[in-house]
Design a protein around this motif. Structure first.
Motif, short mmCIF file in Angstrom:
data_model
loop_
_atom_site.label_atom_id
_atom_site.label_comp_id
_atom_site.label_asym_id
_atom_site.label_seq_id
_atom_site.Cartn_x
_atom_site.Cartn_y
_atom_site.Cartn_z
N GLY A 103 6.25 3.53 5.03
CA GLY A 103 5.47 2.25 5.46
C GLY A 103 5.95 1.62 6.66
N ALA A 104 5.79 0.30 6.66
CA ALA A 104 5.83 -0.57 7.75
C ALA A 104 7.60 -0.86 7.83
N ILE A 105 8.29 -0.43 7.17
CA ILE A 105 9.67 -0.47 7.33
C ILE A 105 10.18 0.35 8.33
N ILE A 127 0.95 -1.27 0.04
CA ILE A 127 -0.05 0.16 -0.16
C ILE A 127 0.85 1.37 -0.24
N SER A 128 1.95 1.26 0.77
CA SER A 128 2.92 2.32 0.66
C SER A 128 3.55 2.62 -0.65
N GLY A 129 4.32 1.55 -1.07
CA GLY A 129 4.87 1.92 -2.55
C GLY A 129 4.14 2.31 -3.55
N SER A 167 -4.81 -8.02 4.89
CA SER A 167 -5.42 -7.01 5.60
C SER A 167 -6.85 -7.10 5.58
N SER A 168 -7.63 -6.30 6.48
CA SER A 168 -9.11 -6.39 6.32
C SER A 168 -9.50 -5.38 5.41
N GLY A 169 -8.61 -4.77 4.66
CA GLY A 169 -8.80 -3.67 3.44
C GLY A 169 -9.63 -2.32 4.11
N SER A 170 -9.70 -2.35 5.53
CA SER A 170 -10.14 -0.95 6.06
C SER A 170 -8.92 -0.35 6.48
N ILE A 171 -8.89 0.90 6.37
CA ILE A 171 -7.69 1.70 6.57
C ILE A 171 -7.91 2.44 8.05
N ASP A 172 -6.55 1.73 8.79
CA ASP A 172 -6.72 2.30 10.27
C ASP A 172 -5.79 3.47 10.28
N VAL A 173 -6.41 4.62 11.02
CA VAL A 173 -5.62 5.77 11.09
C VAL A 173 -4.89 5.96 12.42
N GLY A 194 -1.74 1.10 10.91
CA GLY A 194 -0.81 0.35 9.94
C GLY A 194 -0.76 1.27 8.53
N SER A 195 -2.09 1.09 8.00
CA SER A 195 -2.19 1.61 6.71
C SER A 195 -2.12 3.11 6.88
N GLY A 196 -2.56 3.87 7.97
CA GLY A 196 -2.57 5.02 8.07
C GLY A 196 -1.12 5.78 7.90
N PHE A 203 7.51 -9.31 8.09
CA PHE A 203 6.28 -9.86 7.30
C PHE A 203 6.83 -10.03 6.00
N SER A 204 7.33 -8.90 5.22
CA SER A 204 7.45 -8.73 3.78
C SER A 204 8.80 -8.96 3.42
N GLY A 205 9.73 -9.16 4.29
CA GLY A 205 11.06 -9.33 4.08
C GLY A 205 11.80 -8.14 4.27
N ILE A 226 9.18 -1.77 -8.14
CA ILE A 226 9.75 -3.28 -8.20
C ILE A 226 9.45 -3.92 -7.10
N SER A 227 8.66 -4.97 -7.02
CA SER A 227 8.14 -5.67 -5.80
C SER A 227 8.07 -7.09 -6.11
N SER A 228 8.80 -7.87 -5.05
CA SER A 228 9.11 -9.24 -5.15
C SER A 228 7.81 -10.14 -4.77
N GLY A 229 6.82 -9.72 -4.03
CA GLY A 229 5.91 -10.59 -3.97
C GLY A 229 4.68 -9.99 -3.21
N MET A 230 3.79 -10.89 -2.83
CA MET A 230 2.46 -10.31 -2.08
C MET A 230 2.83 -9.36 -0.98
N SER A 231 1.70 -8.33 -0.73
CA SER A 231 1.91 -7.51 0.31
C SER A 231 1.16 -7.79 1.58
N ALA A 232 1.14 -7.08 2.50
CA ALA A 232 0.35 -7.13 3.82
C ALA A 232 -0.97 -6.85 3.28
N LEU A 233 -1.34 -6.17 2.22
CA LEU A 233 -2.66 -5.90 1.87
C LEU A 233 -3.46 -7.26 1.35
N LYS A 283 13.37 -8.81 -7.16
CA LYS A 283 13.68 -8.58 -5.69
C LYS A 283 14.87 -7.69 -5.87
N VAL A 284 14.92 -6.66 -5.35
CA VAL A 284 15.84 -5.75 -5.34
C VAL A 284 17.02 -6.40 -4.22
N VAL A 285 18.14 -6.61 -4.49
CA VAL A 285 19.01 -7.37 -3.63
C VAL A 285 20.21 -6.45 -3.47
C1 LIG Z 1 -1.46 -9.49 8.58
C2 LIG Z 1 -1.49 -8.20 8.54
C3 LIG Z 1 -2.86 -7.60 8.56
C4 LIG Z 1 -2.93 -6.27 8.60
N1 LIG Z 1 -4.22 -5.52 8.57
C5 LIG Z 1 -4.35 -4.41 8.58
C6 LIG Z 1 -5.87 -3.73 8.72
O1 LIG Z 1 -6.81 -4.57 8.61
N2 LIG Z 1 -5.78 -2.45 8.56
C7 LIG Z 1 -4.83 -1.53 8.45
O2 LIG Z 1 -4.82 -0.19 8.43
N3 LIG Z 1 -3.44 -2.26 8.62
C8 LIG Z 1 -3.38 -3.59 8.54
N4 LIG Z 1 -2.24 -4.08 8.78
C9 LIG Z 1 -0.82 -3.26 8.61
C10 LIG Z 1 -1.00 -2.53 7.45
O3 LIG Z 1 -1.48 -3.34 6.47
C11 LIG Z 1 0.65 -2.44 7.04
O4 LIG Z 1 1.46 -1.66 7.80
C12 LIG Z 1 0.82 -1.66 5.59
O5 LIG Z 1 0.10 -2.68 4.79
C13 LIG Z 1 2.55 -1.94 5.35
O6 LIG Z 1 2.44 -1.61 3.96
P1 LIG Z 1 3.85 -1.47 3.17
O7 LIG Z 1 3.61 -1.14 1.91
O8 LIG Z 1 4.67 -0.74 3.88
O9 LIG Z 1 4.52 -2.80 3.31
P2 LIG Z 1 4.07 -4.37 2.92
O10 LIG Z 1 2.51 -4.32 2.48
O11 LIG Z 1 4.78 -5.27 3.56
O12 LIG Z 1 4.64 -4.44 1.42
C14 LIG Z 1 6.08 -4.71 1.10
C15 LIG Z 1 6.41 -5.14 -0.24
O13 LIG Z 1 7.65 -5.04 -0.44
C16 LIG Z 1 7.97 -6.20 -1.24
N5 LIG Z 1 9.41 -6.43 -1.05
C17 LIG Z 1 10.19 -6.98 0.27
N6 LIG Z 1 11.59 -6.72 -0.17
C18 LIG Z 1 11.57 -6.47 -1.37
C19 LIG Z 1 12.61 -6.39 -2.30
N7 LIG Z 1 13.95 -6.64 -1.64
N8 LIG Z 1 12.84 -5.81 -3.40
C20 LIG Z 1 11.50 -5.87 -3.90
N9 LIG Z 1 10.32 -5.82 -3.16
C21 LIG Z 1 10.16 -6.39 -2.03
C22 LIG Z 1 7.13 -7.34 -0.81
O14 LIG Z 1 7.18 -8.40 -1.59
C23 LIG Z 1 5.77 -6.55 -0.35
O15 LIG Z 1 4.97 -6.64 -1.57
C24 LIG Z 1 -1.89 -5.53 8.61
C25 LIG Z 1 -0.64 -5.86 8.69
C26 LIG Z 1 -0.39 -7.36 8.59
C27 LIG Z 1 0.98 -7.66 8.55
#
Ligand SMILES: Cc1cc2nc3c(=O)[nH]c(=O)nc-3n(C[C@H](O)[C@H](O)[C@H](O)COP(=O)(O)OP(=O)(O)OC[C@H]3O[C@@H](n4cnc5c(N)ncnc54)[C@H](O)[C@@H]3O)c2cc1C
Length: 431
Positions: free
Chosen positions: A394-396, A12-14, A41-47, A408-410, A324-326, A31-38, A287-289
């Motif tokens: 985001g989550a990093i 969601i952040s990228g 997630s519940s699909g609701s945006i917590d602020v 989280g999503s906020g 969670f996402s590496g 560039i994204s390696s795989g599935m994300s926390a989306l 994946k960016v290495v």
């Molecule tokens: C199980 C779970 C449920 C959640 N439910 C909610 C919710 O209901 N409501 C809410 O508001 N928040 C929720 N959150 C929190 C919120 O979803 C996360 O904080 C937010 O989605 C984080 O988004 P992000 O884009 O920072 O990271 P992520 O969603 O983790 O995405 C990171 C992406 O980066 C990719 N990546 C990682 N390393 C590399 C690399 N080296 N090269 C390329 N790509 C890479 C991964 O594959 C992934 O696609 C939840 C979190 C989790 C873990």
């Protein structure tokens, strides 16, 4: 290949950062390696759902308290006006793809979880949102929670038992039911294929959706409110929700299921298609290495699939998520950020990473570990130098707890917006 901006991580952040940059005319790649926390997630945006272990009803008022007390918190670095702007931007961008997010302006609302608890959140899709949930719930006499026979990732009895404990439902009968739909059962070749995605695809089929609506109406048996797992389509969910509500004449509500979460997938699809519509380049499954850095400026990044081909940009955003996402890696007695080896906030002693009880009210310390940045979200390298053209979102990020604070999503959206804003301003100055 050369870009104006490269974003590492397509959660969601990228994606939010990518949309903001692409919309301002920057040649942007994600560039994204795989599935994300989306996808989970519940699909609701917590602020901001909780502060000091208390439920927050007015998130923007509570933000003042939080940003006034935690200087390092990502929300403090963003500031309230930018957070509000970022949320509105996100909502509007989702709307361009027909994902409508509803809110109660200054108030949180509550959504029902698969476990039958009520969770505070800010934006929800229409099938989850309820403007006046408390007053509506108080007036309800009967709620029916329905599952589809064969679907193993939702337990209506558990949800009903938990919901019944809530004082709001003291005078309400809550019943768990299961509906049999042979036409759906026939489509499942193996029980493990009978997952949320398989069922959501069936809801998309006009041949079935009316039959499903009729089965729901029968099972509801005089209820005011019907709860089903979130299956009402991946693409045509607005129409499907309308069909089901008008045919049943009931308030039909979706609860997020175990992964893959259809509610999260809708947002993921919307953001990806919006990014593509704006001309963004999304590189999936790579994946960016490593990165090449000279004089505190990132020169290029390299991926697993193209280890010798530099991907160059003027600006970079790191949105790789947490453990969670590496985006962060933990070893037995160490933690690191694998791409740039950035400075992290974490406790070196392993036994301090977690709390003794799993469901501890203060959550777990490791959730606050992450990359340390300056107020502009630029990270430090291992020698404590700021990397000039790299931003993190985001989550990093360190210094906040998405579970304990329900934010989280906020945070992911606000920090993405802030990082992208700065890049856009610098890009315009350079032209
Ligand atoms: C199980 C779970 C449920 C959640 N439910 C909610 C919710 O209901 N409501 C809410 O508001 N928040 C929720 N959150 C929190 C919120 O979803 C996360 O904080 C937010 O989605 C984080 O988004 P992000 O884009 O920072 O990271 P992520 O969603 O983790 O995405 C990171 C992406 O980066 C990719 N990546 C990682 N390393 C590399 C690399 N080296 N090269 C390329 N790509 C890479 C991964 O594959 C992934 O696609 C939840 C979190 C989790 C873990």
């Amino acid at each position: 290949m050369k870009f104006d901006c490269i974003i590492i991580g397509g959660g969601i952040s990228g994606l939010t950062a990518g949309i903001r940059c692409a919309k301002e005319g920057l040649h942007t790649a994600i560039i994204s390696s795989g599935m994300s926390a989306l996808h989970f997630s519940s699909g609701s945006i917590d602020v901001l759902g909780y502060l000091d272990n208390t439920v927050v009803y007015k998130p923007f008022e509570a933000l003042d308290t939080l940003t006034g007390t935690i200087a390092q918190h990502p929300y403090t670095k963003c500031g309230k006006p930018l957070i509000i702007e970022a949320l509105q931007f996100f909502k509007q961008e989702c709307e361009t793809q027909n994902v409508y997010l509803f809110d109660n302006e200054n108030l949180n609302h509550f959504h029902v979880t698969a476990l039958g608890t009520l969770k505070p959140t800010y934006f929800s899709q229409r099938s989850v949102f309820n403007e006046d949930v408390y007053n509506r719930f108080k007036r309800m006499k009967k709620i029916v929670i329905i599952n589809f026979e064969g679907y193993r990732d939702f337990h209506p009895q558990l949800a009903a038992a938990q919901l019944s404990k809530h004082a709001l439902f003291a005078n309400c009968e809550i019943v768990a039911k299961s509906i049999e739909m042979p036409q759906i059962q026939n489509l499942s070749r193996h029980p493990h294929e009978f997952r949320s995605i398989d069922i959501a695809r069936i809801f998309e089929d006009e041949e079935y959706v009316y039959k499903i609506a009729d089965a729901i109406r029968l099972a509801a048996d005089g209820a005011d409110f019907v709860v089903i797992p979130a299956f009402m389509g991946i693409h045509n969910f607005n129409q499907i929700h309308n069909i089901i509500q008008s045919r049943t004449r009931l308030l039909v509500y979706e609860v997020p299921t175990l992964p893959p979460s259809i509610l999260g997938l809708r947002i993921d699809n919307a953001l990806k298609s919006r990014f593509a519509q704006l001309g963004g380049v999304f590189v999936a499954g790579d994946k960016v290495v490593r990165a090449e850095i000279k004089d505190d400026v990132v020169q290029a990044v390299y991926t697993a699939n193209h280890p010798e081909n530099p991907l160059e940009a003027k600006f970079y955003i790191l949105s790789t998520g947490s453990f969670f996402s590496g985006g962060m890696v933990s070893e037995f007695d160490n933690m690191y950020e694998p791409v740039f080896k950035l400075k992290l906030h974490f406790e070196p002693q392993r036994n301090k990473w977690y709390s003794p009880q799993f469901f501890y009210s203060h959550s777990h310390p490791f959730l606050e570990y992450g990359v340390v940045t300056d107020e502009n979200l630029r990270p430090y390298d291992s020698k404590n130098n700021i990397i000039q053209n790299l931003y993190c979102s985001g989550a990093i990020l360190a210094h906040y707890n998405p579970i304990r604070e329900g934010c989280g999503s906020g945070v992911a959206i606000s920090t993405a917006y802030k990082a992208a804003n700065q890049i856009v301003s610098l890009y315009k100055l350079m032209r």
